[in-house]
Design a protein around this motif. Structure first.
Motif, short mmCIF file in Angstrom:
data_model
loop_
_atom_site.label_atom_id
_atom_site.label_comp_id
_atom_site.label_asym_id
_atom_site.label_seq_id
_atom_site.Cartn_x
_atom_site.Cartn_y
_atom_site.Cartn_z
N GLY A 108 -7.61 -22.99 -13.10
CA GLY A 108 -7.35 -21.88 -14.01
C GLY A 108 -7.91 -20.57 -13.49
N ALA A 109 -9.11 -20.62 -12.90
CA ALA A 109 -9.71 -19.40 -12.35
C ALA A 109 -8.89 -18.90 -11.16
CB ALA A 109 -11.15 -19.67 -11.93
N ALA A 110 -8.41 -19.82 -10.32
CA ALA A 110 -7.59 -19.41 -9.18
C ALA A 110 -6.27 -18.80 -9.65
CB ALA A 110 -7.31 -20.61 -8.27
N ARG A 111 -5.67 -19.39 -10.66
CA ARG A 111 -4.43 -18.83 -11.20
C ARG A 111 -4.66 -17.44 -11.79
NH1 ARG A 111 -1.92 -24.16 -14.17
NH2 ARG A 111 -0.97 -25.06 -12.31
N SER A 112 -5.79 -17.28 -12.46
CA SER A 112 -6.12 -15.98 -13.04
C SER A 112 -6.29 -14.92 -11.95
CB SER A 112 -7.39 -16.10 -13.87
OG SER A 112 -7.75 -14.85 -14.39
N GLN A 113 -6.96 -15.28 -10.87
CA GLN A 113 -7.13 -14.34 -9.75
C GLN A 113 -5.80 -13.99 -9.13
OE1 GLN A 113 -9.90 -16.15 -7.05
NE2 GLN A 113 -11.69 -15.44 -8.17
N ILE A 114 -4.94 -14.98 -8.95
CA ILE A 114 -3.62 -14.73 -8.37
C ILE A 114 -2.82 -13.81 -9.29
CG2 ILE A 114 -1.40 -15.82 -7.85
CD1 ILE A 114 -3.01 -18.23 -6.81
N THR A 118 -1.47 -10.18 -8.28
CA THR A 118 -0.04 -9.92 -8.37
C THR A 118 0.21 -8.69 -9.22
OG1 THR A 118 0.44 -12.28 -8.14
CG2 THR A 118 2.18 -10.91 -9.04
N SER A 119 -0.51 -8.57 -10.32
CA SER A 119 -0.36 -7.41 -11.18
C SER A 119 -0.79 -6.13 -10.46
CB SER A 119 -1.19 -7.60 -12.45
OG SER A 119 -1.14 -6.47 -13.26
N ALA A 120 -1.90 -6.20 -9.73
CA ALA A 120 -2.37 -5.03 -8.97
C ALA A 120 -1.35 -4.65 -7.89
CB ALA A 120 -3.72 -5.32 -8.34
N ASN A 121 -0.78 -5.65 -7.21
CA ASN A 121 0.24 -5.37 -6.20
C ASN A 121 1.47 -4.72 -6.82
OD1 ASN A 121 -1.32 -6.37 -4.14
ND2 ASN A 121 -0.35 -8.37 -4.10
N GLN A 122 1.86 -5.18 -8.00
CA GLN A 122 3.02 -4.61 -8.67
C GLN A 122 2.76 -3.15 -9.03
OE1 GLN A 122 5.99 -5.91 -9.01
NE2 GLN A 122 6.76 -4.09 -10.02
N GLN A 123 1.55 -2.85 -9.49
CA GLN A 123 1.21 -1.47 -9.81
C GLN A 123 1.25 -0.60 -8.56
OE1 GLN A 123 -2.60 -1.62 -11.75
NE2 GLN A 123 -1.74 -2.21 -13.73
N LEU A 124 0.74 -1.13 -7.44
CA LEU A 124 0.79 -0.37 -6.18
C LEU A 124 2.23 -0.12 -5.75
CD1 LEU A 124 -2.12 -1.94 -4.11
CD2 LEU A 124 -1.99 0.37 -5.02
N ARG A 125 3.08 -1.13 -5.89
CA ARG A 125 4.50 -0.95 -5.53
C ARG A 125 5.14 0.14 -6.38
NH1 ARG A 125 5.04 -6.78 -5.82
NH2 ARG A 125 4.59 -7.59 -3.76
N GLU A 126 4.85 0.12 -7.68
CA GLU A 126 5.42 1.13 -8.57
C GLU A 126 4.91 2.53 -8.20
OE1 GLU A 126 4.42 -0.19 -12.48
OE2 GLU A 126 5.83 -1.87 -12.43
N GLN A 127 3.63 2.63 -7.84
CA GLN A 127 3.09 3.92 -7.43
C GLN A 127 3.74 4.41 -6.14
OE1 GLN A 127 -1.15 3.38 -7.17
NE2 GLN A 127 -1.45 3.48 -9.39
N ILE A 128 3.92 3.49 -5.20
CA ILE A 128 4.57 3.86 -3.93
C ILE A 128 6.00 4.28 -4.18
CG2 ILE A 128 5.40 2.93 -1.74
CD1 ILE A 128 2.82 1.26 -1.63
N ASP A 129 6.73 3.53 -5.00
CA ASP A 129 8.12 3.89 -5.30
C ASP A 129 8.19 5.25 -5.99
OD1 ASP A 129 8.95 1.51 -4.20
OD2 ASP A 129 9.25 0.48 -6.12
N GLN A 130 7.28 5.50 -6.92
CA GLN A 130 7.26 6.79 -7.60
C GLN A 130 6.93 7.91 -6.63
OE1 GLN A 130 8.14 7.33 -10.79
NE2 GLN A 130 7.98 9.51 -10.33
N SER A 131 6.00 7.67 -5.73
CA SER A 131 5.63 8.68 -4.73
C SER A 131 6.80 8.97 -3.80
CB SER A 131 4.42 8.19 -3.93
OG SER A 131 4.10 9.11 -2.92
N LEU A 132 7.51 7.93 -3.39
CA LEU A 132 8.69 8.14 -2.53
C LEU A 132 9.79 8.90 -3.26
CD1 LEU A 132 8.96 4.70 -0.67
CD2 LEU A 132 8.29 6.90 0.29
N ALA A 133 9.98 8.57 -4.54
CA ALA A 133 11.00 9.28 -5.32
C ALA A 133 10.62 10.75 -5.49
CB ALA A 133 11.17 8.61 -6.69
#
Length: 197
Positions: A108-114, A118-133
């Motif tokens: 459960g702890a490993a799943r929570s970390q993953i 994953t959520s942090a990576n998604q936020q970074l992707r959205e920030q990068i996409d917004q910056s590129l736009a």
């Protein structure tokens, strides 16, 4: 003369009672002597319970942790009653449940970390996409916002009064006429054109 009569035998019911009592005492003594207190199994169960709690099993798997704690309490009660066989069995069940709770807590702890990563990576992707736009939008708007190009004009020549005095003879550059015949040395020029080519 005295005639001895054979001893009277006990009635069969008394013999049966004595033999049954002897057998029961033998089995009771054998049972107590053959089963030692299961201290080692109880210690293992207690260590696994501690490890499960340390792994946050109360958060990730409270059911198996609760089961392990209940079995361990029952094993301690059986030890107090000197019922060592039952205590050993309950302690082993408590150990197994605690191991399961610990493994599920780690998972459960490993799943929570993953999930957090994953959520942090998604936020970074959205920030990068917004910056590129935003950058593309700026690139598209930038040529329209530029002022019209200015025509450059040649710099006007300074007035003749701004020119300096002529260079005295022999201190400026000297030019030689080109020699059409390379085999003959160039004639020396008597005119000096200092500073002029």
């Amino acid at each position: 003369m005295h005639i001895f009569s054979p001893p009277r035998q006990r009635p069969p019911v008394a013999r049966l009672a004595v033999s049954t009592l002897t057998l029961a005492m033998t089995l009771a003594l054998a049972g107590c002597a053959s089963t030692p207190p299961p201290d080692g199994i109880l210690n293992q169960a207690q260590a696994q319970l501690r490890a499960a709690r340390d792994a946050d099993a109360a958060v990730y798997d409270p059911i198996d942790l609760g089961n392990a704690q209940d079995k361990f309490q029952q094993a301690q009660n059986a030890m107090a009653k000197r019922d060592y066989d039952v205590a050993a069995q309950l302690a082993d069940e408590a150990r197994a449940s605690a191991e399961l709770a610990r493994a599920k807590a780690r998972l459960g702890a490993a799943r929570s970390q993953i999930q957090n990563k994953t959520s942090a990576n998604q936020q970074l992707r959205e920030q990068i996409d917004q910056s590129l736009a935003d950058q593309q939008q700026q690139d598209q708007n930038q040529p329209a916002n530029l002022p019209p190009p200015q025509q450059t004009t040649d710099m006007p020549a300074p007035p003749s009064s701004a020119l300096g005095e002529p260079v005295p003879q022999g201190q400026g550059f000297q030019t030689y006429p080109q020699n059409p015949n390379p085999d003959q040395p160039a004639p020396s020029s008597s005119t000096d054109q200092g500073g002029h080519l």
